[in-house]
Design an enzyme around this catalytic site. Structure first.
Site, PDB file in Angstrom:
ATOM      1  N   GLU A 176      76.281  93.972  67.779  1.00 24.57           N
ATOM      2  CA  GLU A 176      77.063  93.092  68.432  1.00 24.57           C
ATOM      3  C   GLU A 176      77.251  92.239  67.909  1.00 24.57           C
ATOM      4  OE1 GLU A 176      75.706  89.677  72.046  1.00 24.57           O
ATOM      5  OE2 GLU A 176      73.881  91.389  71.153  1.00 24.57           O
ATOM      6  N   LYS A 224      64.287  99.908  72.812  1.00 26.75           N
ATOM      7  CA  LYS A 224      64.979  99.198  71.740  1.00 26.75           C
ATOM      8  C   LYS A 224      64.666  97.630  70.630  1.00 26.75           C
ATOM      9  CE  LYS A 224      68.845  96.410  72.971  1.00 26.75           C
ATOM     10  NZ  LYS A 224      69.027  94.991  72.325  1.00 26.75           N
ATOM     11  N   ASP A 231      64.077  97.133  76.320  1.00 27.13           N
ATOM     12  CA  ASP A 231      64.629  95.749  75.087  1.00 27.13           C
ATOM     13  C   ASP A 231      63.000  95.821  74.798  1.00 27.13           C
ATOM     14  OD1 ASP A 231      66.631  95.506  73.974  1.00 27.13           O
ATOM     15  OD2 ASP A 231      67.247  93.799  74.863  1.00 27.13           O
ATOM     16  N   ASP A 252      67.031  91.935  77.120  1.00 31.16           N
ATOM     17  CA  ASP A 252      66.006  90.827  77.735  1.00 31.16           C
ATOM     18  C   ASP A 252      67.566  89.796  78.066  1.00 31.16           C
ATOM     19  OD1 ASP A 252      66.911  90.378  74.673  1.00 31.16           O
ATOM     20  OD2 ASP A 252      65.032  90.228  74.484  1.00 31.16           O
ATOM     21  N   SER A 253      67.818  89.908  78.441  1.00 30.27           N
ATOM     22  CA  SER A 253      68.857  88.807  78.632  1.00 30.27           C
ATOM     23  C   SER A 253      69.057  88.623  79.846  1.00 30.27           C
ATOM     24  CB  SER A 253      70.825  89.638  78.194  1.00 30.27           C
ATOM     25  OG  SER A 253      70.748  91.354  79.163  1.00 30.27           O
ATOM     26  N   GLU A 257      65.329  95.185  68.092  1.00 29.54           N
ATOM     27  CA  GLU A 257      66.114  94.030  66.898  1.00 29.54           C
ATOM     28  C   GLU A 257      66.198  93.350  65.751  1.00 29.54           C
ATOM     29  OE1 GLU A 257      67.118  90.134  69.202  1.00 29.54           O
ATOM     30  OE2 GLU A 257      68.082  91.362  70.897  1.00 29.54           O
TER      31      GLU A 257
END
Length: 272
Positions: A179, A112, A82, A43-44, A114
């Site tokens: 991360e 993915k 993501d 999502d970056s 978070e």
């Protein structure tokens, strides 16, 4: 294409796993041609290719759009997409609907999500056949609360990260991204999990590494994190664009070399 079992086998054989974050057809095509093991559609992309200020503005539709493009560019690579902010954490029914939509419509190998709070979601998603990659440490969707800083930097925080990592594995996660945490902590977590642990800013003790395509190739980025190594310089493309501008203005482009030889106006005029 790698499978989950093959990635676990790589970990067991201590063969490092390479992963690159890519967002579109041409970058995915290059990543696959390079033989990279995994692609993350992160999502970056909100900041990197859409120009948003953060990942907060990224929608499920954005992720599906880019996930599809990446899959078309890399049909033979393990692709992870993501779950954007808001796609997990509303209600279990909605969360699973979002996950299923993302998984099905992108043809991803895994999604993915978070945070340590998503273990119930991992369990439910796994139960209906959706592979989930977990993400702990610095989680970009939470930077508004946590900030961009090293995570797990105190004894208590490190112990909690170790516990969280064990919990997401037990819940059924097929891999874990760590991360921006101390390298010795990342190495310790990697040793105690059976699933592959992919690090970004977590040192070399993890089972693999992930970097963003645009960061590692210096493609349209202004600021890079401490852990980013530049492997090529795509910024030289600006020089080519400047030359193009100059040649258009001077009339040097297009020359005869780039012009079709066919002449038609004599035929048109003879019809008058």
């Amino acid at each position: 294409m790698k499978t989950v079992s093959q990635l676990i086998d790589m970990k067991q054989k201590q063969t490092k796993i390479s992963m690159v974050t890519a967002y579109d057809f041409p970058s995915a095509k290059q990543v696959e041609a390079a033989g990279i093991d995994m692609i993350l559609v992160g999502d970056s992309l909100g900041m990197t290719v859409l120009g948003y200020e953060s990942t907060v503005q990224v929608t499920l539709a954005d992720m599906i759009h880019h996930g599809r493009a990446v899959r078309r560019g890399a049909p033979n690579t393990f692709v992870v997409v993501d779950m954007p902010i808001g796609a997990v954490g509303i209600s279990m029914t909605q969360d699973l609907n979002h996950a299923l939509k993302l998984y099905q419509e992108t043809s991803a190998n895994a999604i993915k999500a978070e945070g340590a709070h998503i273990t119930p979601f991992i369990e439910k998603a796994t139960a209906i056949g959706i592979p989930v990659v977990a993400h702990l440490g610095l989680t970009p969707q939470s930077v508004g609360v946590m900030g961009y800083k090293l995570q797990g930097a105190t004894k208590e925080a490190a112990e909690q990260l170790i516990l969280d990592a064990k919990n997401v594995e037990q819940a059924g996660a097929v891999a874990l991204v760590l991360e921006a945490i101390p390298n010795d902590l990342a190495e310790e977590i990697s040793k105690h999990l059976t699933i592959p642990v992919i690090g970004i800013g977590a040192g070399k003790g993890t089972d693999g590494q992930v970097l963003v395509y645009h960061d590692m190739l210096n493609y349209g980025v202004e600021h890079k994190a401490k852990f980013v190594k530049q492997f090529a310089d795509f910024s030289v493309g600006v020089d080519g664009l400047k030359q193009y501008d100059q040649e258009v203005k001077s009339g040097a482009f297009p020359s005869e070399e780039y012009t079709y030889k066919k002449k038609i106006m004599n035929e048109v005029n003879n019809n008058d």
